[in-house]
Design an enzyme around this catalytic site. Structure first.
Site, PDB file in Angstrom:
ATOM      1  N   LYS A 110       0.836  -1.204   0.000  1.00  0.00           N
ATOM      2  CA  LYS A 110       0.000   0.000   0.000  1.00  0.00           C
ATOM      3  C   LYS A 110       0.872   1.256   0.000  1.00  0.00           C
ATOM      4  O   LYS A 110       0.559   2.241  -0.660  1.00  0.00           O
ATOM      5  CB  LYS A 110      -0.951   0.000   1.198  1.00  0.00           C
ATOM      6  N   LYS A 189      -4.178 -12.256  -9.701  1.00  0.00           N
ATOM      7  CA  LYS A 189      -4.956 -12.722  -8.563  1.00  0.00           C
ATOM      8  C   LYS A 189      -6.328 -12.029  -8.554  1.00  0.00           C
ATOM      9  O   LYS A 189      -6.408 -10.807  -8.699  1.00  0.00           O
ATOM     10  CB  LYS A 189      -4.203 -12.390  -7.265  1.00  0.00           C
ATOM     11  N   LYS A 192     -10.992  -7.721  -5.316  1.00  0.00           N
ATOM     12  CA  LYS A 192     -11.864  -6.560  -5.476  1.00  0.00           C
ATOM     13  C   LYS A 192     -11.061  -5.340  -5.924  1.00  0.00           C
ATOM     14  O   LYS A 192     -11.489  -4.560  -6.748  1.00  0.00           O
ATOM     15  CB  LYS A 192     -12.531  -6.210  -4.131  1.00  0.00           C
TER      16      LYS A 192
HETATM   17  P1  ADP Z   1      -9.906  -8.999  -1.947  1.00  0.00           P
HETATM   18  O1  ADP Z   1      -8.498  -9.269  -2.421  1.00  0.00           O
HETATM   19  O2  ADP Z   1     -10.896  -9.193  -3.023  1.00  0.00           O
HETATM   20  O3  ADP Z   1     -10.025  -7.665  -1.242  1.00  0.00           O
HETATM   21  P2  ADP Z   1      -9.905 -10.095   0.692  1.00  0.00           P
HETATM   22  O4  ADP Z   1      -8.520  -9.573   0.866  1.00  0.00           O
HETATM   23  O5  ADP Z   1     -11.030  -9.427   1.412  1.00  0.00           O
HETATM   24  O6  ADP Z   1     -10.224 -10.115  -0.877  1.00  0.00           O
HETATM   25  O7  ADP Z   1      -9.886 -11.651   1.012  1.00  0.00           O
HETATM   26  C1  ADP Z   1     -10.771 -12.349   1.846  1.00  0.00           C
HETATM   27  C2  ADP Z   1     -10.314 -13.782   1.937  1.00  0.00           C
HETATM   28  O8  ADP Z   1     -10.363 -14.408   0.650  1.00  0.00           O
HETATM   29  C3  ADP Z   1      -8.861 -13.936   2.409  1.00  0.00           C
HETATM   30  O9  ADP Z   1      -8.740 -15.094   3.212  1.00  0.00           O
HETATM   31  C4  ADP Z   1      -8.098 -14.090   1.129  1.00  0.00           C
HETATM   32  O10 ADP Z   1      -6.887 -14.764   1.305  1.00  0.00           O
HETATM   33  C5  ADP Z   1      -9.074 -14.880   0.268  1.00  0.00           C
HETATM   34  N1  ADP Z   1      -8.868 -14.548  -1.140  1.00  0.00           N
HETATM   35  C6  ADP Z   1      -9.138 -13.378  -1.738  1.00  0.00           C
HETATM   36  N2  ADP Z   1      -8.839 -13.407  -3.036  1.00  0.00           N
HETATM   37  C7  ADP Z   1      -8.346 -14.640  -3.292  1.00  0.00           C
HETATM   38  C8  ADP Z   1      -7.863 -15.297  -4.457  1.00  0.00           C
HETATM   39  N3  ADP Z   1      -7.831 -14.702  -5.628  1.00  0.00           N
HETATM   40  N4  ADP Z   1      -7.446 -16.584  -4.334  1.00  0.00           N
HETATM   41  C9  ADP Z   1      -7.499 -17.210  -3.137  1.00  0.00           C
HETATM   42  N5  ADP Z   1      -7.940 -16.649  -1.997  1.00  0.00           N
HETATM   43  C10 ADP Z   1      -8.365 -15.381  -2.056  1.00  0.00           C
END
Ligand code: ADP
Ligand code: TRP
Length: 321
Positions: A110, A189, A192
């Site tokens: 970040k 990856k 959001k």
């Molecule tokens: P985002 O990256 O969309 O903001 P979060 O960080 O809120 O998602 O992730 C919530 C949960 O989902 C965490 O445990 C994270 O490791 C898992 N997660 C998010 N995106 C992925 C992905 N592309 N592959 C595997 N796990 C994921």
């Protein structure tokens, strides 16, 4: 064994969330006493719209329950219903070296992106440590990107235990290697924050369009593709279709003759039917919000009773009582 995980209410949940975190967590419900929560305190570091936070919290609750979280077996709650997390964050923060937080990838990423930093964003791993330690959690199912935060949690717990005597259980992260990183529509990856997500629930037409827009290369359908296993649609198909079906598509792509359009159509159909039952369940739950709110209230009461016990142990050990 106590299992704990949390998810931020920062927008509609997607396939990365589902396969990386929710499904493993739901499967683990059988293996022990599970505590799963909606991390609304965490969402405050990046979401500043009060109404949106409220809506998102409810949406996450609906999504999780629709996908198979069983609130009788599992303690399911909203983080801010257990304010003890915040008090423990303070106790833990006082034994957390700055350097430990400064080396966190999420912080460094970040910072590199030039996001203006607030204290909450920097202290976020300490709140996450409190979330985990306050329930004497043994196992934390998360996606790969959260592994470091669980390691930081262990370091903080060790520091506190060394300083004040045995207080906290040391948790282990659990990461499913096969779904550690679900790719998004652009091959990066799924996240959001990258705008490359395919949601678990949503409007059919829009989601079909997303699947059909998956990024492919410009090779002709006839061309054999020796790297078929790397293909984005094949990788996603492996998650939502029976293994033999996904293998068949992979083989046909490798041999040549299968067009990307047909592959994506098949992916959409499998994805759509994979979540058919959950979609039906979600609609039922959405029509009965009193039930959903009662589930969260009950979860909060059960979570709070455990959280109070551990917080009191910590307070006593560090001389506050
Ligand atoms: P985002 O990256 O969309 O903001 P979060 O960080 O809120 O998602 O992730 C919530 C949960 O989902 C965490 O445990 C994270 O490791 C898992 N997660 C998010 N995106 C992925 C992905 N592309 N592959 C595997 N796990 C994921
Ligand atoms: N930080 C996690 C995420 O962004 C969510 C989370 C908060 C969490 N507290 C937790 C996950 C405790 C596991 C355990 O995805």
């Amino acid at each position: 064994m106590r299992i704990l995980s949390g998810i931020q209410p920062s927008g509609a949940l997607h396939l990365g969330n589902y396969f990386g975190m929710m499904r493993p967590a739901i499967e683990l419900q059988e293996k022990g006493e599970a505590y799963y929560f909606i991390a609304d305190y965490h969402s405050m570091t990046s979401l500043y719209d009060a109404a949106e936070r409220r809506t998102n919290c409810l949406d996450v609750a609906l999504d999780f329950l629709a996908c198979g979280l069983d609130p009788k077996r599992t303690v399911f709650f909203r983080q801010s219903d257990v304010p003890e997390h915040c008090e423990l964050t303070w106790l833990l923060g006082t034994v957390t070296p700055m350097a430990l937080l400064e080396k966190c990838h999420s912080y460094k990423d970040k910072l590199a992106k030039g996001i203006s930093f607030n204290f909450g964003l920097f202290a976020y791993p300490v709140l996450m440590a409190a979330d985990i330690l306050i329930y004497d959690s043994d196992l934390v199912p998360v996606g790969q990107d959260q592994k470091q935060h669980v390691e930081v949690t262990r370091d903080i717990a060790i520091k506190f235990n060394e300083q004040y005597g045995p207080t906290f259980v040391l948790p282990e992260p659990q990461i499913r290697s096969e779904v550690a990183k679900v790719p998004g529509t652009d091959g990066e990856k799924m996240s959001k924050s990258y705008g490359n997500t395919i949601e678990i629930f949503g409007e059919e037409k829009a989601l079909r369009k997303k699947v059909m827009s998956l990024k492919m290369d410009s090779r002709t359908p006839q061309e054999p593709k020796p790297d078929a296993d790397q293909n984005l649609a094949v990788q996603l198909l492996k998650l939502v279709a029976p293994a033999a079906v996904a293998q068949d598509f992979e083989d046909r792509l490798r041999a040549g003759g299968l067009g990307y359009g047909d592959l994506k159509k098949a992916l959409f159909e499998h994805y759509w039917s994979y979540f058919a039952d959950a979609r039906k369940k979600r609609a039922e739950l959405a029509a009965n919000l009193d039930h959903v709110n009662a589930v969260l209230r009950d979860g909060a009461a059960r979570a709070r009773s455990k959280a109070r016990e551990v917080l009191q142990r910590a307070r006593r050990n560090c001389g506050l009582e």
